[in-house]
Write an enzyme that holds these catalytic residues in place. Structure first.
Site, PDB file in Angstrom:
ATOM      1  N   THR A 198       0.858  -1.186   0.000  1.00  0.00           N
ATOM      2  CA  THR A 198       0.000   0.000   0.000  1.00  0.00           C
ATOM      3  C   THR A 198       0.890   1.230   0.000  1.00  0.00           C
ATOM      4  OG1 THR A 198      -1.227  -1.249   1.694  1.00  0.00           O
ATOM      5  CG2 THR A 198      -2.070   0.920   1.132  1.00  0.00           C
ATOM      6  N   ARG A 226     -12.079  -9.304  -4.400  1.00  0.00           N
ATOM      7  CA  ARG A 226     -11.750  -8.966  -3.020  1.00  0.00           C
ATOM      8  C   ARG A 226     -11.339  -7.501  -2.884  1.00  0.00           C
ATOM      9  NH1 ARG A 226      -6.709  -7.027  -0.371  1.00  0.00           N
ATOM     10  NH2 ARG A 226      -6.768  -7.754   1.779  1.00  0.00           N
ATOM     11  N   VAL A 227     -11.817  -6.839  -1.834  1.00  0.00           N
ATOM     12  CA  VAL A 227     -11.436  -5.470  -1.506  1.00  0.00           C
ATOM     13  C   VAL A 227     -10.886  -5.462  -0.084  1.00  0.00           C
ATOM     14  CG1 VAL A 227     -12.242  -3.107  -1.149  1.00  0.00           C
ATOM     15  CG2 VAL A 227     -13.161  -4.458  -3.042  1.00  0.00           C
ATOM     16  N   GLY A 228      -9.748  -4.846   0.093  1.00  0.00           N
ATOM     17  CA  GLY A 228      -9.134  -4.769   1.413  1.00  0.00           C
ATOM     18  C   GLY A 228      -9.546  -3.534   2.181  1.00  0.00           C
ATOM     19  N   THR A 248      -1.356   0.057   6.483  1.00  0.00           N
ATOM     20  CA  THR A 248      -0.754  -0.845   5.514  1.00  0.00           C
ATOM     21  C   THR A 248      -0.542  -2.188   6.182  1.00  0.00           C
ATOM     22  OG1 THR A 248       1.271  -1.375   4.288  1.00  0.00           O
ATOM     23  CG2 THR A 248       1.472   0.221   6.081  1.00  0.00           C
ATOM     24  N   GLY A 249      -1.159  -3.212   5.639  1.00  0.00           N
ATOM     25  CA  GLY A 249      -1.003  -4.521   6.258  1.00  0.00           C
ATOM     26  C   GLY A 249      -2.066  -5.492   5.773  1.00  0.00           C
ATOM     27  N   TRP A 250      -2.334  -6.477   6.595  1.00  0.00           N
ATOM     28  CA  TRP A 250      -3.288  -7.532   6.254  1.00  0.00           C
ATOM     29  C   TRP A 250      -4.687  -6.953   6.403  1.00  0.00           C
ATOM     30  CZ3 TRP A 250      -2.059 -13.189   7.951  1.00  0.00           C
ATOM     31  CH2 TRP A 250      -2.901 -14.071   7.267  1.00  0.00           C
ATOM     32  N   GLY A 251      -5.272  -6.541   5.273  1.00  0.00           N
ATOM     33  CA  GLY A 251      -6.476  -5.725   5.267  1.00  0.00           C
ATOM     34  C   GLY A 251      -7.671  -6.285   5.999  1.00  0.00           C
TER      35      GLY A 251
END
Length: 337
Positions: A198, A226-228, A248-251
């Site tokens: 990101t 898929r959308v984070g 920023t990371g595992w959404g």
């Protein structure tokens, strides 16, 4: 009558001087994604990334120095990062399972709580510009897919052929992931396995107003549209009068914890210092659920934090000294005053 006019003029001058004395010192903080692995970083790539982070800081801070709003600084900084193939946003977006690029972005004005977001767009050169157009020129907050691109054409936002986003590095990441899928093996690449990648910015302008923005290419090998968290207001992006956040990371975990909003509520409603609020969510709540990542958080008092629980996070800041400060790894002090 003349005496009254002179007194009024003097009062206005005094008021103006007081207002100027209370003007905020502009600050801009950016990130280019968490999940960096030191052993996988070659010197040439690291040098190029540091240079681009510094460029993004200079571009964004120039807007603040010119007296422009925090939104302009956020937009300017993120556009620079979207145009660089080293970051998973815009030009450097990763590929989905079907070999496509699906881009997401969001922006929010802390002073008004206005926000705009786009998701699953395929031809928008700079998704952050479209997210801002949604905020400023539509009655909506989020547009997705074909509808978002139809709006982009209406607004004169630059569209490009899908080939613009293709980079060989990202394509090979997908091929490796597809091979692992076929062999029913877990993904070996950390960015693919943990869904990192990101860019984002948070800014404080001279008027004391905050703004936040985030842009992403999503996750390698993702399926089903898929959308984070990045384009979801409150999850990966949020700003109010006291706090601005870009994650920023595992959404999926940022969505479940409503991470960006939670951090700002801790600051605005609980009175927590920015650093404490950021670390409580990024380093405790999200890992407790099994997620990881980082964030940039900026307070209305100019204090900021850049917590992350991975080996590294591309990040930087610029403030009163006008000098870009950039860092990548956890043992660097360069991105925190």
């Amino acid at each position: 009558m003349k005496l009254r006019q002179r007194l009024l003029a003097a009062t206005l001058v005094a008021f103006g001087a007081a207002a100027m004395s209370h003007a905020a010192t502009p600050v801009l903080v950016i990130h280019g994604g968490a999940g960096v692995i030191r052993k996988d970083m070659n010197p040439a790539t690291e040098k190029a990334i540091r240079a681009k982070l510094a460029e993004a800081l200079r571009h964004g801070y120039a807007e603040l120095q010119a007296g422009k709003p925090a939104l302009d600084a956020v937009t300017a900084a993120i556009t620079v990062l979207e145009d660089d193939p080293h970051f998973n946003a815009g030009k450097g977006a990763v590929f989905t399972h079907d070999g496509k690029n699906e881009l997401d972005a969001a922006i929010m004005d802390g002073a008004t709580l206005r926000a705009g977001a786009v998701a699953n767009v395929h031809h928008v050169k700079n998704p952050i510009l479209l997210a801002r157009a949604v905020m400023e020129h539509s009655p909506h907050v989020m547009l997705v897919g074909d509808g978002a691109e139809a709006f982009a054409r209406q607004q004169g936002i630059a569209l490009v052929d899908a080939s613009y986003f293709r980079t060989e590095e990202r394509w090979q990441q997908l091929q490796k992931a597809l091979q692992e899928d076929a062999a029913k093996q877990p993904h070996a690449d950390v960015e693919t396995a943990k869904h990192f990648g990101t860019v984002g910015a948070v800014a404080l302008d001279r008027q004391g107003h905050l703004a936040a923005g985030t842009s992403t290419g999503g996750m390698t090998d993702k399926r089903w549209g898929r959308v984070g968290d990045s384009p979801i207001i409150g999850a990966g992006t949020y700003a109010n009068a006291k706090c601005a956040v870009s994650g920023t990371g595992w959404g999926e975990f940022y969505i479940r914890t409503v991470a960006a909003h939670t951090i700002c509520m801790r600051v605005a409603e609980m009175g927590q210092p920015v650093k404490q609020a950021a670390e409580d969510v990024i380093d405790r709540e999200i890992p407790a659920l099994g997620g990881d990542g980082g964030a940039i958080v900026l307070g209305a008092d100019g204090s900021f934090a850049t917590p992350f629980n991975t080996d590294g996070m591309f990040r930087g800041w610029i403030g009163a000294d006008g000098v870009p400060h950039v860092a990548i790894y956890a043992d660097e002090a360069g991105a925190q005053p």
